[in-house]
Design a protein around this motif. Structure first.
Motif, PDB file in Angstrom:
ATOM      1  N   SER A 238     -22.394  -2.453  -6.574  1.00 57.68           N
ATOM      2  CA  SER A 238     -21.499  -3.540  -6.978  1.00 57.68           C
ATOM      3  C   SER A 238     -20.080  -3.034  -7.204  1.00 57.68           C
ATOM      4  O   SER A 238     -19.106  -3.650  -6.755  1.00 57.68           O
ATOM      5  CB  SER A 238     -22.017  -4.200  -8.253  1.00 57.68           C
ATOM      6  N   ALA A 239     -19.963  -1.911  -7.911  1.00 57.20           N
ATOM      7  CA  ALA A 239     -18.640  -1.349  -8.201  1.00 57.20           C
ATOM      8  C   ALA A 239     -17.939  -0.941  -6.916  1.00 57.20           C
ATOM      9  O   ALA A 239     -16.753  -1.245  -6.712  1.00 57.20           O
ATOM     10  CB  ALA A 239     -18.783  -0.154  -9.137  1.00 57.20           C
ATOM     11  N   GLU A 240     -18.646  -0.267  -6.039  1.00 51.85           N
ATOM     12  CA  GLU A 240     -18.023   0.194  -4.799  1.00 51.85           C
ATOM     13  C   GLU A 240     -17.691  -0.975  -3.866  1.00 51.85           C
ATOM     14  O   GLU A 240     -16.747  -0.882  -3.078  1.00 51.85           O
ATOM     15  CB  GLU A 240     -18.923   1.218  -4.109  1.00 51.85           C
ATOM     16  N   GLY A 241     -18.439  -2.054  -3.980  1.00 51.88           N
ATOM     17  CA  GLY A 241     -18.092  -3.250  -3.217  1.00 51.88           C
ATOM     18  C   GLY A 241     -16.737  -3.792  -3.634  1.00 51.88           C
ATOM     19  O   GLY A 241     -15.923  -4.193  -2.789  1.00 51.88           O
ATOM     20  N   LEU A 242     -16.470  -3.779  -4.943  1.00 45.98           N
ATOM     21  CA  LEU A 242     -15.162  -4.197  -5.437  1.00 45.98           C
ATOM     22  C   LEU A 242     -14.083  -3.214  -5.035  1.00 45.98           C
ATOM     23  O   LEU A 242     -12.978  -3.614  -4.644  1.00 45.98           O
ATOM     24  CB  LEU A 242     -15.199  -4.314  -6.960  1.00 45.98           C
ATOM     25  N   TYR A 243     -14.381  -1.942  -5.138  1.00 42.37           N
ATOM     26  CA  TYR A 243     -13.393  -0.934  -4.732  1.00 42.37           C
ATOM     27  C   TYR A 243     -12.982  -1.143  -3.284  1.00 42.37           C
ATOM     28  O   TYR A 243     -11.814  -0.968  -2.918  1.00 42.37           O
ATOM     29  CB  TYR A 243     -13.962   0.479  -4.908  1.00 42.37           C
ATOM     30  N   GLN A 244     -13.953  -1.525  -2.441  1.00 48.59           N
ATOM     31  CA  GLN A 244     -13.650  -1.747  -1.025  1.00 48.59           C
ATOM     32  C   GLN A 244     -12.717  -2.943  -0.848  1.00 48.59           C
ATOM     33  O   GLN A 244     -11.782  -2.908  -0.031  1.00 48.59           O
ATOM     34  CB  GLN A 244     -14.945  -1.985  -0.250  1.00 48.59           C
ATOM     35  N   VAL A 245     -12.949  -4.017  -1.624  1.00 42.82           N
ATOM     36  CA  VAL A 245     -12.067  -5.194  -1.570  1.00 42.82           C
ATOM     37  C   VAL A 245     -10.653  -4.801  -1.971  1.00 42.82           C
ATOM     38  O   VAL A 245      -9.670  -5.151  -1.293  1.00 42.82           O
ATOM     39  CB  VAL A 245     -12.599  -6.308  -2.491  1.00 42.82           C
ATOM     40  N   TRP A 246     -10.522  -4.079  -3.070  1.00 43.03           N
ATOM     41  CA  TRP A 246      -9.202  -3.676  -3.554  1.00 43.03           C
ATOM     42  C   TRP A 246      -8.523  -2.711  -2.582  1.00 43.03           C
ATOM     43  O   TRP A 246      -7.321  -2.799  -2.349  1.00 43.03           O
ATOM     44  CB  TRP A 246      -9.332  -3.046  -4.941  1.00 43.03           C
ATOM     45  N   GLU A 247      -9.308  -1.828  -1.996  1.00 47.66           N
ATOM     46  CA  GLU A 247      -8.759  -0.881  -1.019  1.00 47.66           C
ATOM     47  C   GLU A 247      -8.148  -1.640   0.159  1.00 47.66           C
ATOM     48  O   GLU A 247      -7.061  -1.294   0.655  1.00 47.66           O
ATOM     49  CB  GLU A 247      -9.863   0.063  -0.531  1.00 47.66           C
ATOM     50  N   GLY A 248      -8.856  -2.687   0.601  1.00 50.33           N
ATOM     51  CA  GLY A 248      -8.356  -3.473   1.727  1.00 50.33           C
ATOM     52  C   GLY A 248      -7.046  -4.179   1.414  1.00 50.33           C
ATOM     53  O   GLY A 248      -6.130  -4.212   2.247  1.00 50.33           O
TER      54      GLY A 248
ATOM     55  N   PHE B 271     -11.954   5.716  -1.430  1.00 48.60           N
ATOM     56  CA  PHE B 271     -11.075   4.670  -1.955  1.00 48.60           C
ATOM     57  C   PHE B 271      -9.826   5.269  -2.603  1.00 48.60           C
ATOM     58  O   PHE B 271      -9.553   5.047  -3.783  1.00 48.60           O
ATOM     59  CB  PHE B 271     -11.838   3.817  -2.975  1.00 48.60           C
ATOM     60  N   PRO B 272      -9.043   6.025  -1.827  1.00 52.88           N
ATOM     61  CA  PRO B 272      -7.874   6.707  -2.417  1.00 52.88           C
ATOM     62  C   PRO B 272      -6.807   5.748  -2.934  1.00 52.88           C
ATOM     63  O   PRO B 272      -6.177   6.013  -3.964  1.00 52.88           O
ATOM     64  CB  PRO B 272      -7.338   7.560  -1.262  1.00 52.88           C
ATOM     65  N   LEU B 273      -6.592   4.648  -2.230  1.00 45.15           N
ATOM     66  CA  LEU B 273      -5.576   3.682  -2.676  1.00 45.15           C
ATOM     67  C   LEU B 273      -6.003   3.007  -3.971  1.00 45.15           C
ATOM     68  O   LEU B 273      -5.188   2.772  -4.862  1.00 45.15           O
ATOM     69  CB  LEU B 273      -5.328   2.635  -1.587  1.00 45.15           C
ATOM     70  N   THR B 274      -7.293   2.699  -4.064  1.00 45.96           N
ATOM     71  CA  THR B 274      -7.828   2.070  -5.273  1.00 45.96           C
ATOM     72  C   THR B 274      -7.724   3.008  -6.460  1.00 45.96           C
ATOM     73  O   THR B 274      -7.363   2.590  -7.571  1.00 45.96           O
ATOM     74  CB  THR B 274      -9.291   1.649  -5.049  1.00 45.96           C
ATOM     75  N   LYS B 275      -8.030   4.259  -6.251  1.00 48.57           N
ATOM     76  CA  LYS B 275      -7.947   5.237  -7.337  1.00 48.57           C
ATOM     77  C   LYS B 275      -6.515   5.344  -7.856  1.00 48.57           C
ATOM     78  O   LYS B 275      -6.271   5.319  -9.067  1.00 48.57           O
ATOM     79  CB  LYS B 275      -8.428   6.606  -6.864  1.00 48.57           C
ATOM     80  N   ALA B 276      -5.547   5.436  -6.944  1.00 50.60           N
ATOM     81  CA  ALA B 276      -4.140   5.553  -7.348  1.00 50.60           C
ATOM     82  C   ALA B 276      -3.671   4.275  -8.031  1.00 50.60           C
ATOM     83  O   ALA B 276      -2.941   4.325  -9.035  1.00 50.60           O
ATOM     84  CB  ALA B 276      -3.274   5.853  -6.121  1.00 50.60           C
ATOM     85  N   TRP B 277      -4.095   3.118  -7.509  1.00 52.06           N
ATOM     86  CA  TRP B 277      -3.714   1.827  -8.107  1.00 52.06           C
ATOM     87  C   TRP B 277      -4.279   1.689  -9.510  1.00 52.06           C
ATOM     88  O   TRP B 277      -3.575   1.269 -10.437  1.00 52.06           O
ATOM     89  CB  TRP B 277      -4.208   0.695  -7.209  1.00 52.06           C
ATOM     90  N   ALA B 278      -5.543   2.053  -9.678  1.00 50.09           N
ATOM     91  CA  ALA B 278      -6.176   1.942 -10.995  1.00 50.09           C
ATOM     92  C   ALA B 278      -5.461   2.816 -12.016  1.00 50.09           C
ATOM     93  O   ALA B 278      -5.201   2.384 -13.154  1.00 50.09           O
ATOM     94  CB  ALA B 278      -7.652   2.328 -10.896  1.00 50.09           C
ATOM     95  N   GLU B 279      -5.132   4.035 -11.626  1.00 52.09           N
ATOM     96  CA  GLU B 279      -4.416   4.928 -12.536  1.00 52.09           C
ATOM     97  C   GLU B 279      -3.041   4.373 -12.873  1.00 52.09           C
ATOM     98  O   GLU B 279      -2.592   4.419 -14.021  1.00 52.09           O
ATOM     99  CB  GLU B 279      -4.297   6.316 -11.909  1.00 52.09           C
ATOM    100  N   ARG B 280      -2.359   3.838 -11.868  1.00 53.61           N
ATOM    101  CA  ARG B 280      -1.032   3.263 -12.071  1.00 53.61           C
ATOM    102  C   ARG B 280      -1.120   2.053 -13.012  1.00 53.61           C
ATOM    103  O   ARG B 280      -0.298   1.903 -13.920  1.00 53.61           O
ATOM    104  CB  ARG B 280      -0.457   2.852 -10.719  1.00 53.61           C
ATOM    105  N   LEU B 281      -2.116   1.227 -12.796  1.00 50.58           N
ATOM    106  CA  LEU B 281      -2.278   0.014 -13.590  1.00 50.58           C
ATOM    107  C   LEU B 281      -2.596   0.342 -15.046  1.00 50.58           C
ATOM    108  O   LEU B 281      -2.002  -0.223 -15.973  1.00 50.58           O
ATOM    109  CB  LEU B 281      -3.399  -0.827 -12.979  1.00 50.58           C
ATOM    110  N   LEU B 282      -3.514   1.265 -15.259  1.00 51.21           N
ATOM    111  CA  LEU B 282      -3.941   1.592 -16.624  1.00 51.21           C
ATOM    112  C   LEU B 282      -2.893   2.386 -17.387  1.00 51.21           C
ATOM    113  O   LEU B 282      -2.999   2.527 -18.608  1.00 51.21           O
ATOM    114  CB  LEU B 282      -5.267   2.354 -16.585  1.00 51.21           C
ATOM    115  N   ASN B 283      -1.898   2.882 -16.678  1.00 51.29           N
ATOM    116  CA  ASN B 283      -0.827   3.624 -17.344  1.00 51.29           C
ATOM    117  C   ASN B 283       0.467   2.831 -17.469  1.00 51.29           C
ATOM    118  O   ASN B 283       1.476   3.385 -17.903  1.00 51.29           O
ATOM    119  CB  ASN B 283      -0.570   4.947 -16.611  1.00 51.29           C
ATOM    120  N   ARG B 284       0.426   1.541 -17.114  1.00 50.20           N
ATOM    121  CA  ARG B 284       1.600   0.719 -17.369  1.00 50.20           C
ATOM    122  C   ARG B 284       1.859   0.671 -18.875  1.00 50.20           C
ATOM    123  O   ARG B 284       0.935   0.733 -19.682  1.00 50.20           O
ATOM    124  CB  ARG B 284       1.415  -0.693 -16.804  1.00 50.20           C
ATOM    125  N   LEU B 285       3.105   0.539 -19.234  1.00 47.04           N
ATOM    126  CA  LEU B 285       3.524   0.656 -20.631  1.00 47.04           C
ATOM    127  C   LEU B 285       2.709  -0.226 -21.568  1.00 47.04           C
ATOM    128  O   LEU B 285       2.168   0.239 -22.578  1.00 47.04           O
ATOM    129  CB  LEU B 285       5.012   0.305 -20.749  1.00 47.04           C
TER     130      LEU B 285
END
Length: 227
Positions: A143-153, A191-205
């Motif tokens: 389930s988690a990787e299915g979402l990661y694939q959507v976000w990656e796309g 899912f390299p784009l998803t990983k970078a996006w998640a880190e960027r999102l969770l580190n917003r001020l």
């Protein structure tokens, strides 16, 4: 215009977090009243909310039109409605300009609001703050990787840095889900784009400000997490 957001316990109130983030990201001034929604005081405190909100839960945004002669008061009692209202107040800062892309962003917003919670249902928002995480089942991983694939796309299609280019309501509404999923299963090299996006999102001020407060609280444990 005076805005008052009735928010919730930082490590338990994912829906309030979404509304709070939309206000913070648009620099709209508001007063916050935090309602303790932990048991057993949850029911007493929620009962107080029911005196002015038909939904009887947080978040609730109370809008007082002080500049009008009648001084009308409006109660907005749904996180998605609050986010959409805040976007309108901010002259559409948090949705894409293109109507087709905007519709896609709203689709993600609605999906999260409707049934994305059924993905890995055993992973509550509260479990994001547990120091010891359980090992996910094969179904949860799928389930988690299915979402990661959507976000990656989406990140590939719109070239980031967020799902639809600039940060939007779609990204903000996903913060709690991103946290609970990635804290249990870090996106793999697929899912390299998803990983970078998640880190960027969770580190917003403002995301980090909320989470820093949440991590300072005692975790709220549920027996269902272990089973």
């Amino acid at each position: 215009m005076k805005l008052t957001l009735y928010s919730g316990t930082r490590n338990a109130s994912s829906w309030a977090m979404r509304a709070w983030l939309s206000l913070k990201e648009t620099n709209i001034e508001f007063e916050e009243i935090i309602i303790d929604i932990k048991r057993p005081q949850r029911w007493r405190n929620i009962a107080e909310i029911s005196t002015f909100s038909p939904a009887s839960r947080v978040p609730v945004l109370v809008v007082e039109e002080e500049e009008t002669q009648s001084k009308d008061t409006h109660i907005i009692y749904d996180s998605q409605a609050i986010m959409e209202f805040v976007n309108e107040l901010s002259n559409n800062q948090l949705l894409p300009d293109n109507k087709f892309v905007r519709a896609e962003a709203r689709s993600m917003l609605a999906w999260q609001h409707a049934d994305m919670g059924k993905i890995c249902p055993s992973l509550s928002f509260e479990s994001s703050f547990y120091p010891d995480k359980k090992i996910l089942s094969a179904d949860n991983v799928k389930s988690a990787e299915g979402l990661y694939q959507v976000w990656e796309g989406l990140l590939s299609k719109y070239q980031g840095p967020y799902l639809f280019g600039d940060v939007s309501l779609a990204d903000l509404t996903l913060v709690p889900s991103v946290l609970r999923l990635t804290s249990h299963l870090e996106p793999s090299h697929h899912f390299p784009l998803t990983k970078a996006w998640a880190e960027r999102l969770l580190n917003r001020l403002h995301v980090k400000a909320w989470l820093d407060e949440a991590y300072e609280l005692d975790p709220i444990y549920y027996d269902s997490y272990l089973h």
